[in-house]
Write an enzyme that holds these catalytic residues in place. Structure first.
Site, PDB file in Angstrom:
ATOM      1  N   SER A  80     -23.658 -57.963 -21.832  1.00 41.01           N
ATOM      2  CA  SER A  80     -24.738 -58.458 -20.963  1.00 41.01           C
ATOM      3  C   SER A  80     -26.126 -58.354 -21.583  1.00 41.01           C
ATOM      4  CB  SER A  80     -24.729 -57.683 -19.654  1.00 41.01           C
ATOM      5  OG  SER A  80     -23.622 -58.078 -18.899  1.00 41.01           O
ATOM      6  N   LYS A  83     -28.005 -61.501 -22.036  1.00 43.23           N
ATOM      7  CA  LYS A  83     -28.492 -62.314 -20.909  1.00 43.23           C
ATOM      8  C   LYS A  83     -30.001 -62.580 -20.883  1.00 43.23           C
ATOM      9  CE  LYS A  83     -24.474 -61.111 -18.083  1.00 43.23           C
ATOM     10  NZ  LYS A  83     -23.950 -60.278 -16.995  1.00 43.23           N
ATOM     11  N   TYR A 205     -20.469 -68.708 -22.506  1.00 40.81           N
ATOM     12  CA  TYR A 205     -20.828 -67.421 -21.899  1.00 40.81           C
ATOM     13  C   TYR A 205     -19.968 -66.284 -22.482  1.00 40.81           C
ATOM     14  CZ  TYR A 205     -21.076 -63.659 -18.473  1.00 40.81           C
ATOM     15  OH  TYR A 205     -21.205 -62.417 -17.891  1.00 40.81           O
ATOM     16  N   TYR A 257     -28.764 -53.441 -13.736  1.00 37.24           N
ATOM     17  CA  TYR A 257     -27.919 -53.736 -12.571  1.00 37.24           C
ATOM     18  C   TYR A 257     -28.343 -52.938 -11.351  1.00 37.24           C
ATOM     19  CZ  TYR A 257     -25.283 -56.265 -15.943  1.00 37.24           C
ATOM     20  OH  TYR A 257     -24.941 -57.153 -16.906  1.00 37.24           O
ATOM     21  N   VAL A 275     -21.707 -53.705 -21.132  1.00 42.20           N
ATOM     22  CA  VAL A 275     -20.512 -52.863 -21.003  1.00 42.20           C
ATOM     23  C   VAL A 275     -19.890 -52.504 -22.355  1.00 42.20           C
ATOM     24  CG1 VAL A 275     -19.879 -53.531 -18.643  1.00 42.20           C
ATOM     25  CG2 VAL A 275     -19.052 -54.894 -20.571  1.00 42.20           C
TER      26      VAL A 275
HETATM   27  O1  DON Z   1     -18.934 -61.187 -17.631  1.00 43.20           O
HETATM   28  C1  DON Z   1     -18.435 -60.160 -18.090  1.00 43.20           C
HETATM   29  O2  DON Z   1     -17.538 -59.596 -17.507  1.00 43.20           O
HETATM   30  C2  DON Z   1     -18.906 -59.536 -19.389  1.00 43.20           C
HETATM   31  N1  DON Z   1     -18.540 -60.240 -20.507  1.00 43.20           N
HETATM   32  C3  DON Z   1     -20.358 -59.149 -19.373  1.00 43.20           C
HETATM   33  C4  DON Z   1     -20.472 -57.953 -18.606  1.00 43.20           C
HETATM   34  C5  DON Z   1     -21.505 -56.937 -18.903  1.00 43.20           C
HETATM   35  O3  DON Z   1     -21.838 -56.509 -19.979  1.00 43.20           O
HETATM   36  C6  DON Z   1     -21.968 -56.328 -17.670  1.00 43.20           C
HETATM   37  N2  DON Z   1     -22.622 -55.132 -17.995  1.00 43.20           N
HETATM   38  N3  DON Z   1     -23.008 -54.189 -17.839  1.00 43.20           N
END
Ligand code: DON
Length: 343
Positions: A80, A83, A205, A257, A275
């Protein structure tokens, strides 16, 4: 898969002169290496392969000095953290008004993958939650998926100063399991928030989330924002100066978040987590921080990374709204460094 040539020249050009700040970072690393709360993300099967002990901290100043300790060469997926930077590119591609018509700028207070749209406007809440990020990715221009990805990777290269690659197993793992993201995309298509190129945009994405970076890259991303959109080492402009405030303000309100309010209050640096275990944090007009540790707290933010950023913020007065004299004065602690002169 890595661009070793670039990475080696980058590492070898780091000045050997030591400063108190280098020692400070080393102590900070030692202090939190033993802190092992949190868990490695496993909702995407490939992410579960990360080692809990991996831990790197990197700081890049506005003057282009690089300070690093621990696992700063270890590659992991940006997730993320991509983003806000893709949001910046969408703004460059379409302008503020159009982008804002497809994605709002309100924090949700909800989990990053919540399936929720603004009831009045049907827009996703902000570009940092998955729904808003997918709507933002949809806006990246290009004749086809390959061209859009190429443009996106070129954009990231302007920030990091080196070529970045996609981790294909992570991309395929996300693509195979991302049903929730697919559901959100169709919901947004229903409300005309995204185009009907759902498969192409979702691939893009998942690819942007699978870009491999290290802690140094994360520090370069935020140092570039801290430096008004210009990479402090290469001096290349990565983001139109008109949109730097858009990207930074969204990071401040939504970057961590449902932990964003607590983070803004206690750490006070615009930041973004992923993540994969990374955090990038901006001390405007001063420096960028990149941390990497894959042990995540319940909200999906790196537990060690939060500790490190909190200490740096408190010790050096890096909170955006701090007016008190910090315990340690940054310039003095960095003094003794010659900076980088051969990049
Ligand atoms: O959309 C997703 O599930 C992931 N590829 C991105 C998620 C992410 O890093 C959320 N983070 N904290």
């Amino acid at each position: 898969m890595t661009n070793l040539g670039n990475m080696q020249s980058l590492t070898s050009s780091i000045t050997a002169v030591t400063s108190p700040f280098r020692r400070y970072l080393s102590d900070l690393h030692e202090k939190y290496q033993a802190f092992d709360e949190g868990a490695v993300a496993d909702y995407i099967p490939e992410l579960a392969l990360a080692k809990p002990e991996w831990f790197g901290i990197c700081v890049v100043t506005k003057a282009g000095q690089v300070f690093e300790v621990g696992d700063c060469d270890q590659l992991f997926t940006i997730q993320s953290i991509s983003k806000p930077f893709v949001f910046g590119q969408a703004l460059e591609d379409h302008g503020r008004e159009y982008v804002n018509s497809k994605v709002s700028v309100e924090p949700t207070g909800e989990a990053f993958n919540s399936i929720v749209l603004d009831e009045e406007t049907n827009r996703p809440y902000n570009p940092m939650v998955n729904a808003g990020a997918i709507a933002t990715t949809d806006l990246i221009k290009g004749a086809n998926g390959t061209e859009r990805l190429k443009r996106m990777l070129a954009m990231f290269k302007r920030y990091t100063g080196r070529d970045l690659d996609i981790n294909v197993p992570v991309f395929l793992s996300e693509k195979a399991t991302g049903f929730r993201n697919r559901a959100m995309s169709y919901l947004m298509l229903n409300f005309d928030m995204v185009s009907d190129k759902i498969d192409e945009t979702l691939d893009l994405y998942f690819q942007q989330c699978s870009i491999m970076v290290n802690a140094r890259d994360l520090a370069m991303l935020s140092a570039t924002l801290a430096n008004g959109g210009v990479n402090p080492v290469t001096q290349e402009r990565a983001l139109d100066e008109r949109y730097v405030q858009d990207v930074i303000s969204i990071m401040m309100t939504c970057g961590m978040y449902d932990g964003s309010g607590e983070w803004a209050y206690r750490v006070g640096m615009p930041a973004k987590s992923g993540v994969g275990g990374g955090i990038t944090a901006v001390a405007l007009d001063k420096l960028g921080i990149g941390t990497f540790s894959p042990l995540l707290d319940a909200k999906g933010n790196s537990a060690r990374g939060i500790k490190v950023c909190k200490d740096l913020s408190q010790d050096f007065g890096l909170h955006s709204f701090n007016v008190a004299t910090p315990e340690r004065e940054l310039a003095g602690w960095i003094a003794g460094e010659e900076g980088l002169d051969d990049w």
